[in-house]
Scaffold this motif. Structure first.
Motif, short mmCIF file in Angstrom:
data_model
loop_
_atom_site.label_atom_id
_atom_site.label_comp_id
_atom_site.label_asym_id
_atom_site.label_seq_id
_atom_site.Cartn_x
_atom_site.Cartn_y
_atom_site.Cartn_z
N GLY A 1 0.81 -1.21 0.00
CA GLY A 1 0.00 0.00 0.00
C GLY A 1 0.84 1.26 0.00
O GLY A 1 1.92 1.31 -0.61
N SER A 2 0.35 2.26 0.74
CA SER A 2 0.97 3.59 0.65
C SER A 2 2.37 3.59 1.27
O SER A 2 3.25 4.32 0.83
N ILE A 3 2.56 2.75 2.30
CA ILE A 3 3.89 2.69 2.91
C ILE A 3 4.88 2.17 1.88
O ILE A 3 5.99 2.67 1.74
N LYS A 4 4.41 1.18 1.13
CA LYS A 4 5.27 0.61 0.10
C LYS A 4 5.67 1.68 -0.91
O LYS A 4 6.83 1.82 -1.28
N GLU A 5 4.69 2.49 -1.31
CA GLU A 5 4.97 3.55 -2.28
C GLU A 5 5.96 4.56 -1.72
O GLU A 5 6.88 4.98 -2.41
N THR A 6 5.73 4.94 -0.46
CA THR A 6 6.65 5.90 0.15
C THR A 6 8.07 5.36 0.13
O THR A 6 9.02 6.05 -0.24
N TYR A 7 8.18 4.09 0.53
CA TYR A 7 9.51 3.50 0.57
C TYR A 7 10.13 3.46 -0.82
O TYR A 7 11.29 3.82 -0.99
N GLU A 8 9.34 3.05 -1.79
CA GLU A 8 9.88 2.92 -3.13
C GLU A 8 10.25 4.27 -3.70
O GLU A 8 11.25 4.41 -4.40
N SER A 9 9.45 5.28 -3.36
CA SER A 9 9.75 6.61 -3.88
C SER A 9 11.06 7.13 -3.30
O SER A 9 11.70 8.01 -3.86
N MET A 10 11.45 6.59 -2.15
CA MET A 10 12.72 7.02 -1.57
C MET A 10 13.85 6.10 -2.02
O MET A 10 15.01 6.32 -1.70
N GLY A 11 13.50 5.10 -2.78
CA GLY A 11 14.52 4.24 -3.34
C GLY A 11 14.91 3.09 -2.44
O GLY A 11 15.97 2.51 -2.57
N PHE A 12 14.04 2.74 -1.48
CA PHE A 12 14.38 1.64 -0.58
C PHE A 12 13.53 0.43 -0.89
O PHE A 12 12.43 0.53 -1.40
N GLU A 13 14.05 -0.67 -0.45
CA GLU A 13 13.24 -1.87 -0.44
C GLU A 13 12.03 -1.61 0.46
O GLU A 13 12.20 -1.06 1.55
N PRO A 14 10.84 -2.02 0.06
CA PRO A 14 9.67 -1.73 0.90
C PRO A 14 9.55 -2.74 2.04
O PRO A 14 8.61 -3.51 2.12
#
Ligand SMILES: Nc1ncnc2c1ncn2[C@@H]1O[C@H](COP(=O)(O)OP(=O)(O)OP(=O)(O)O)[C@@H](O)[C@H]1O
Ligand SMILES: [Mg+2]
Lengths: 227, 408
Positions: B351-364
């Motif tokens: 979900g949104s946490i995953k997106e946030t993480y990915e947008s920062m370039g991290f593994e979710p």
């Protein structure tokens, strides 16, 4: 031999505006082996008087001399130790530590006095047997009747081998049978072991057993009869 | 002592339900605090490691004015003397030089602006692990690194270029010289961060130096350290050792927004835990007030019998610390296996946490920390809490008048 000398004892309570002279100039002596009752109407100052004699409530003025020591000149820590070694107490009710058994309640005092285990065990057995509770030593107070609890309290008061025992209305919460039992037991200890008892009471039957009756009214001794 | 312990212990079970509720509240507080600290520290360590590895390194050496003016003209001479000094610094584990600039990339009739990063392939890969993002083709090898480039997958798609095609780059080199060159595409990079995919072009440091006409120069040198707590000391050393015209920065100076972000979140967590423990603390305080009031007469009796007040205090203090201790122990013991499990098996988020993480370039993934601090600090908090609360109990006993307690 004089155990207690009381001189000009006064206690004034300054609660809010009114000044209450709860004890208003009492002079009395107690001899070793007395079996004395303090009587008087409610509010006459019995509890206040006994508390001052027992080192529990500081007098406004006057002296309480026990075995030559003016107890109210002692530092408060010394006074607590003095109580532990010289005075036995029995209160009206709920005297015992609820989480300790009858045996442990009696033992507790001796523990505080630093008696060794062997001596403690022996004396606890002796005392609880003497008050007729040899069978109930391992019971907690909540499992004992009011009369039995008071008898444990007497055993505890005796455990420290005090110079005298103060009891403030020890029978107030007891039925007549238990009252008679407790009084008989106290009388027996008084006669056989020469233990000094001073107790307050409202109960005429208890007064009858006393060999000395001190009557208080309005904080003053109105009569002091020895039988 | 045994007698006092016995008294305290039995008193504890006198009102079982109340004691259990009190213990449970401490347990939940401790458990929650440990969990929160663990997840916070875990994610920040994760973020920090990612950001530091990928962007800034823990320490960076730059030309004097490069930080404010990111131009090739502010590059520095990257000589053996400097590299020797850096290599001899004990806390430094890895270091790699970079050239960072821009260029227009073109293939057939398509043209896109791109960020060009010249790197030392072997050293850089130990730090930022770029090779793990290769989606097609290969990473630099000794034989191909002289002239090849790696290119972000989205940029490649936009250009319509593939592996083995030849990319044309045009830019401005050192002191305004023209930079132009042809570069075979060695591989495509698919980063979790879309922005990077759209604009990154990697080449070897040597290629970049040739392309931009700046032999022996770099725009930054990235350093990794062994002990993060000694960064400031290492920076001091380096500043003493190297050319005074060079600047040495910590990751906090290079990425102040990251430092602020972490500090802000940590402070937020602390406030949350603070409020939590305050609520628990007042609850326990209420319990102790009730307990003391209920026991007033009993306390009066034992003082009358000849127990010194200091001993009575000891019993009460022991009793309340037992409650706190049991709560802390249960809370810590039960959270330990959970947190350890989560530490070993990070949670994959969606979900949104995953997106946030990915947008920062991290593994979710949510990482957890099992740093001892996570366990120690709630325990200390509870200890302080109980000290404050028992202070109340001690004060209560100190001013207890025996005679009036007996009348209670
Ligand atoms: N802490 C106090 N503050 C103010 N007045 C008090 C306090 N304690 C006792 N008194 C007053 O002192 C007087 C004597 O009280 P005390 O309790 O000694 O009487 P008592 O003879 O024991 O009564 P009872 O038979 O009801 O137990 C009463 O008027 C009582 O209201
Ligand atoms: Mg009374």
């Amino acid at each position: 031999m004089k155990v207690i000398e009381i001189k000009d004892l006064v206690k004034i309570y300054n609660s809010s505006e009114v000044q209450v002279k709860a004890v208003n100039g009492i002079n009395l002596d107690f001899e070793e082996g007395e079996f004395a009752a303090v009587v008087g109407p409610s509010g006459s100052g019995k509890t206040t008087f006994l508390n001052m004699v027992g080192g529990l409530d500081r007098p406004t003025s006057g002296e309480v001399i026990v075995g030559g020591t003016n107890i109210w000149e002692l530092k408060s820590r010394k006074l607590i130790d003095f109580r532990l070694r010289n005075i036995g107490f029995v209160f009206q009710a709920y005297n015992l530590i609820p989480v300790l058994t009858a045996r442990e309640n009696v033992e507790f005092i001796m523990h505080l006095q630093g008696r060794d285990k062997h001596e403690r065990n022996q004396r606890v057995n002796e005392l609880l047997t003497a008050v007729g509770l040899g069978e109930r030593m391992e019971s907690r107070p909540s499992k004992l009747s009011g009369g039995q609890q008071q008898r444990v309290a007497v055993a505890r008061a005796l455990a420290s081998k005090p110079k005298f025992i103060l009891a403030d209305e020890p029978t107030a919460n007891l039925d007549s049978k238990s009252t008679e039992n407790l009084l008989d037991m106290m009388e027996k200890l008084n006669k056989e072991e020469n233990i000094t008892f001073i107790f307050s009471t409202h109960d005429a039957r208890v007064v009858k057993k006393a060999r000395r009756v001190i009557t208080l009214d309005d904080g003053k001794v109105t009569s002091d009869e020895k039988k | 002592m045994k007698t006092y312990f016995k008294l305290a212990w039995r008193n504890l079970w006198r009102n079982k339900r109340r004691s259990l509720i009190t213990i449970a509240s401490i347990f939940f507080g401790v458990f929650f605090a440990i969990f929160l600290s663990s997840i916070q520290k875990g994610s920040f360590e994760n973020i920090l490691e990612n950001m530091v590895k990928f962007y800034s390194g823990y320490i960076q050496i730059q030309g004097e004015k490069y930080k404010d003016n990111k131009s090739l003209n502010q590059s520095f001479e990257d000589n053996d003397l400097l590299r020797g000094k850096v290599a001899s610094e004990t806390n430094v584990t890895h270091f790699a030089s970079r050239i960072e600039s821009f260029a227009l990339s073109a293939f057939k009739d398509q043209t896109y602006a791109a960020v060009v990063l010249g790197i030392e392939p072997a050293q850089e890969n130990q730090i930022s692990e770029i090779s793990k993002w290769i989606s097609q083709g290969t990473y630099f090898t000794k034989s191909n690194e002289v002239n090849g480039v790696l290119i972000g997958s989205q940029l490649a798609e936009n250009l319509g270029i593939g592996v083995n095609d030849t990319l044309v780059l045009i830019g401005q080199g050192y002191h305004g010289q023209t930079a132009a060159g042809k570069f075979p595409v060695l591989g495509l990079l698919k980063f979790p961060l879309p922005d990077l995919n759209k604009q990154m072009i990697y080449m070897s440091l040597e290629s970049a130096r040739n392309f931009y006409s700046m032999p022996d120069r770099s725009t930054s040198m990235v350093l990794m350290v062994d002990n993060v707590d000694k960064i400031d000391k290492t920076i001091d050393h380096l500043e003493q050792a190297i050319d005074k015209n060079l600047k040495v920065y910590s990751w906090k100076e290079i990425q102040p927004e990251l430092e602020n972000f972490i500090q802000g979140k940590l402070a937020g967590g602390k406030i949350m835990k603070g409020i939590l423990f305050m609520v628990i603390g007042f609850g326990i305080w209420g319990t102790i007030i009730m307990l003391m009031a209920e026991r007033k007469r009993e306390l009066g009796i034992i003082i009358a019998l000849g127990v010194r007040k200091i001993r009575v205090m000891r019993i009460i203090v022991l009793e309340s610390f037992l409650i706190g201790f049991i709560g802390v122990v249960i809370g810590s013991i039960t959270s330990l296996p959970l947190v350890s499990y989560l530490y070993l098996h990070p949670v994959h988020v969606s979900g949104s946490i995953k997106e946030t993480y990915e947008s920062m370039g991290f593994e979710p993934v949510l990482k957890f920390s099992i740093h001892p601090d996570n366990f120690i600090s709630p325990a200390i908090t509870v200890f302080i809490l109980f000290t404050a609360i028992t202070l109340y109990a001690v004060w209560y006993i100190a001013r207890l008048k025996t005679a009036s307690a007996l009348r209670a």
